[in-house]
Design a protein around this motif. Structure first.
Motif, PDB file in Angstrom:
ATOM      1  N   VAL A  82      36.480  44.919  70.587  1.00  0.00           N
ATOM      2  CA  VAL A  82      35.391  45.840  69.994  1.00  0.00           C
ATOM      3  C   VAL A  82      34.903  46.780  71.274  1.00  0.00           C
ATOM      4  CG1 VAL A  82      32.789  45.437  69.470  1.00  0.00           C
ATOM      5  CG2 VAL A  82      34.781  43.934  68.365  1.00  0.00           C
ATOM      6  N   LEU A  83      34.793  46.299  72.483  1.00  0.00           N
ATOM      7  CA  LEU A  83      34.224  47.149  73.743  1.00  0.00           C
ATOM      8  C   LEU A  83      35.271  48.196  73.898  1.00  0.00           C
ATOM      9  CD1 LEU A  83      33.202  44.307  76.333  1.00  0.00           C
ATOM     10  CD2 LEU A  83      31.922  46.183  75.218  1.00  0.00           C
ATOM     11  N   GLY A  84      36.413  48.080  73.680  1.00  0.00           N
ATOM     12  CA  GLY A  84      37.326  49.135  74.022  1.00  0.00           C
ATOM     13  C   GLY A  84      37.321  50.117  72.928  1.00  0.00           C
ATOM     14  N   ILE A  85      37.162  49.740  71.759  1.00  0.00           N
ATOM     15  CA  ILE A  85      37.102  50.673  70.473  1.00  0.00           C
ATOM     16  C   ILE A  85      35.720  51.356  70.704  1.00  0.00           C
ATOM     17  CG2 ILE A  85      36.809  50.904  68.074  1.00  0.00           C
ATOM     18  CD1 ILE A  85      38.809  48.531  67.903  1.00  0.00           C
ATOM     19  N   ALA A  86      34.644  50.679  70.988  1.00  0.00           N
ATOM     20  CA  ALA A  86      33.353  51.430  71.263  1.00  0.00           C
ATOM     21  C   ALA A  86      33.600  52.555  72.018  1.00  0.00           C
ATOM     22  CB  ALA A  86      32.346  50.425  71.244  1.00  0.00           C
ATOM     23  N   LEU A  87      34.041  52.005  73.294  1.00  0.00           N
ATOM     24  CA  LEU A  87      34.323  52.899  74.613  1.00  0.00           C
ATOM     25  C   LEU A  87      34.877  54.071  74.022  1.00  0.00           C
ATOM     26  CD1 LEU A  87      34.665  50.665  77.669  1.00  0.00           C
ATOM     27  CD2 LEU A  87      32.869  52.432  77.303  1.00  0.00           C
ATOM     28  N   GLY A  88      35.996  54.004  73.447  1.00  0.00           N
ATOM     29  CA  GLY A  88      36.918  55.064  72.867  1.00  0.00           C
ATOM     30  C   GLY A  88      36.063  55.940  71.844  1.00  0.00           C
ATOM     31  N   CYS A  89      35.419  55.562  71.188  1.00  0.00           N
ATOM     32  CA  CYS A  89      34.495  56.140  70.199  1.00  0.00           C
ATOM     33  C   CYS A  89      33.331  57.067  71.083  1.00  0.00           C
ATOM     34  CB  CYS A  89      33.856  55.454  69.001  1.00  0.00           C
ATOM     35  SG  CYS A  89      35.020  54.795  67.891  1.00  0.00           S
ATOM     36  N   GLN A  94      33.265  61.284  71.649  1.00  0.00           N
ATOM     37  CA  GLN A  94      32.096  62.038  71.247  1.00  0.00           C
ATOM     38  C   GLN A  94      31.926  62.748  72.472  1.00  0.00           C
ATOM     39  OE1 GLN A  94      30.147  62.345  68.660  1.00  0.00           O
ATOM     40  NE2 GLN A  94      31.466  61.082  67.258  1.00  0.00           N
ATOM     41  N   LEU A  95      31.897  62.171  73.768  1.00  0.00           N
ATOM     42  CA  LEU A  95      31.685  63.118  75.092  1.00  0.00           C
ATOM     43  C   LEU A  95      32.586  64.252  75.090  1.00  0.00           C
ATOM     44  CD1 LEU A  95      30.343  60.347  77.293  1.00  0.00           C
ATOM     45  CD2 LEU A  95      28.898  61.783  75.990  1.00  0.00           C
ATOM     46  N   THR A  96      33.927  63.688  75.180  1.00  0.00           N
ATOM     47  CA  THR A  96      34.903  64.782  75.106  1.00  0.00           C
ATOM     48  C   THR A  96      34.842  65.974  74.061  1.00  0.00           C
ATOM     49  OG1 THR A  96      36.324  63.118  75.873  1.00  0.00           O
ATOM     50  CG2 THR A  96      37.507  65.071  75.208  1.00  0.00           C
ATOM     51  N   ASN A  97      34.534  65.591  72.843  1.00  0.00           N
ATOM     52  CA  ASN A  97      34.552  66.634  71.935  1.00  0.00           C
ATOM     53  C   ASN A  97      33.297  67.457  72.226  1.00  0.00           C
ATOM     54  OD1 ASN A  97      35.105  67.810  69.382  1.00  0.00           O
ATOM     55  ND2 ASN A  97      33.534  67.003  68.183  1.00  0.00           N
ATOM     56  N   TRP A 134      42.489  49.913  75.364  1.00  0.00           N
ATOM     57  CA  TRP A 134      41.793  50.113  73.964  1.00  0.00           C
ATOM     58  C   TRP A 134      41.261  51.706  73.979  1.00  0.00           C
ATOM     59  CZ3 TRP A 134      42.800  48.673  69.165  1.00  0.00           C
ATOM     60  CH2 TRP A 134      43.317  47.417  69.014  1.00  0.00           C
ATOM     61  N   ALA A 135      40.543  51.628  75.024  1.00  0.00           N
ATOM     62  CA  ALA A 135      39.820  53.175  74.899  1.00  0.00           C
ATOM     63  C   ALA A 135      40.564  54.343  75.242  1.00  0.00           C
ATOM     64  CB  ALA A 135      38.495  52.964  76.116  1.00  0.00           C
ATOM     65  N   ILE A 136      41.383  54.248  76.218  1.00  0.00           N
ATOM     66  CA  ILE A 136      42.369  55.332  76.471  1.00  0.00           C
ATOM     67  C   ILE A 136      43.374  55.596  75.098  1.00  0.00           C
ATOM     68  CG2 ILE A 136      44.195  55.806  77.843  1.00  0.00           C
ATOM     69  CD1 ILE A 136      42.671  54.497  80.036  1.00  0.00           C
ATOM     70  N   SER A 137      43.875  54.591  74.820  1.00  0.00           N
ATOM     71  CA  SER A 137      44.911  54.643  73.482  1.00  0.00           C
ATOM     72  C   SER A 137      43.951  55.302  72.334  1.00  0.00           C
ATOM     73  CB  SER A 137      45.343  53.402  73.287  1.00  0.00           C
ATOM     74  OG  SER A 137      45.873  52.799  74.107  1.00  0.00           O
ATOM     75  N   ILE A 138      42.830  54.919  72.219  1.00  0.00           N
ATOM     76  CA  ILE A 138      42.045  55.468  71.057  1.00  0.00           C
ATOM     77  C   ILE A 138      41.727  57.141  71.491  1.00  0.00           C
ATOM     78  CG2 ILE A 138      39.813  55.558  69.795  1.00  0.00           C
ATOM     79  CD1 ILE A 138      40.101  52.580  69.901  1.00  0.00           C
ATOM     80  N   LEU A 139      41.186  57.425  72.633  1.00  0.00           N
ATOM     81  CA  LEU A 139      41.383  58.714  72.996  1.00  0.00           C
ATOM     82  C   LEU A 139      42.365  59.649  72.967  1.00  0.00           C
ATOM     83  CD1 LEU A 139      39.123  60.883  74.119  1.00  0.00           C
ATOM     84  CD2 LEU A 139      39.810  60.227  76.510  1.00  0.00           C
ATOM     85  N   VAL A 140      43.506  59.068  73.431  1.00  0.00           N
ATOM     86  CA  VAL A 140      44.745  59.795  73.287  1.00  0.00           C
ATOM     87  C   VAL A 140      45.043  60.089  71.837  1.00  0.00           C
ATOM     88  CG1 VAL A 140      47.119  59.964  74.054  1.00  0.00           C
ATOM     89  CG2 VAL A 140      45.610  59.223  75.591  1.00  0.00           C
TER      90      VAL A 140
END
Length: 188
Positions: free
Chosen positions: A73-80, A84-87, A157-163
């Motif tokens: 949950v934390l990783g997915i939230a960090l990824g989202c 948003q910040l990258t976009n 999790w966060a990096i995988s979702i961002l990539v």
């Protein structure tokens, strides 16, 4: 979170990306900046961080499945949040760096052929990243008290979702097929 453009090809010699905007139906290129100093800095910080955190553990007992759920949950939230910040950062500077281009059919064929090879490499990298998520989850399952494993799994999790968001495998594949179909129509 949605963008109307997708990368088609990267010219590695000049570090320039060719994008196709499917809303405006146009191609544009963007020159990317090199960030080797960031890579060196991140590597150095990672080594120091590992040295400090390798023996740190949580003082409470959590079940392994609870830890996996929390990191997921934390990783997915960090990824989202990262998306948003990258976009926001991309959209803010895009109009200043964007240059509309009009490739010929022959150039476009070459870009699509090379871009497809690059796409396969990027998908492989994405699969490796998700394998790292799985691997870190296995380690966290067997070491649920270890703070470093908790952080590694969350970060994976966060990096995988961002990539995955940056590569956009489904849209990129559909755009390639659409452009190849358009080329076939023009040549036939």
């Amino acid at each position: 979170m949605s963008r109307s453009y997708v990368a088609i090809y990267q010219n590695k010699k000049v570090n320039e990306f060719l994008y196709f905007d499917f809303n405006k139906n146009e191609f544009f290129s963007v020159a990317e900046r090199k960030s080797q100093s960031t890579i060196f800095f991140t590597s150095f910080v990672s080594i120091v961080f590992y040295a400090l955190m390798k023996n740190v553990s949580f003082g409470m007992t959590f079940s392994p499945l609870t830890m996996l759920a929390i990191t997921g949950v934390l990783g997915i939230a960090l990824g989202c949040v990262s998306i948003q910040l990258t976009n926001r950062a991309i959209e803010k500077g895009l109009e200043h760096r964007k240059e509309v281009v009009h490739p010929t059919n022959q150039e476009l064929r070459q870009y699509l052929m090379e871009g497809k090879k690059q796409f396969h490499v990027l998908v492989f990298i994405l699969l490796v990243l998700f394998f790292c998520v799985f691997l870190s989850a296995v380690f966290l399952y067997f070491m649920p008290q270890n703070v470093l494993m908790f952080l590694v799994n969350t970060g994976s999790w966060a990096i995988s979702i961002l990539v995955a968001w940056l590569i956009r495998p489904m849209q990129r594949s559909q755009t390639h097929k659409q452009l190849e179909g358009r080329l076939e129509k023009h040549s036939g």
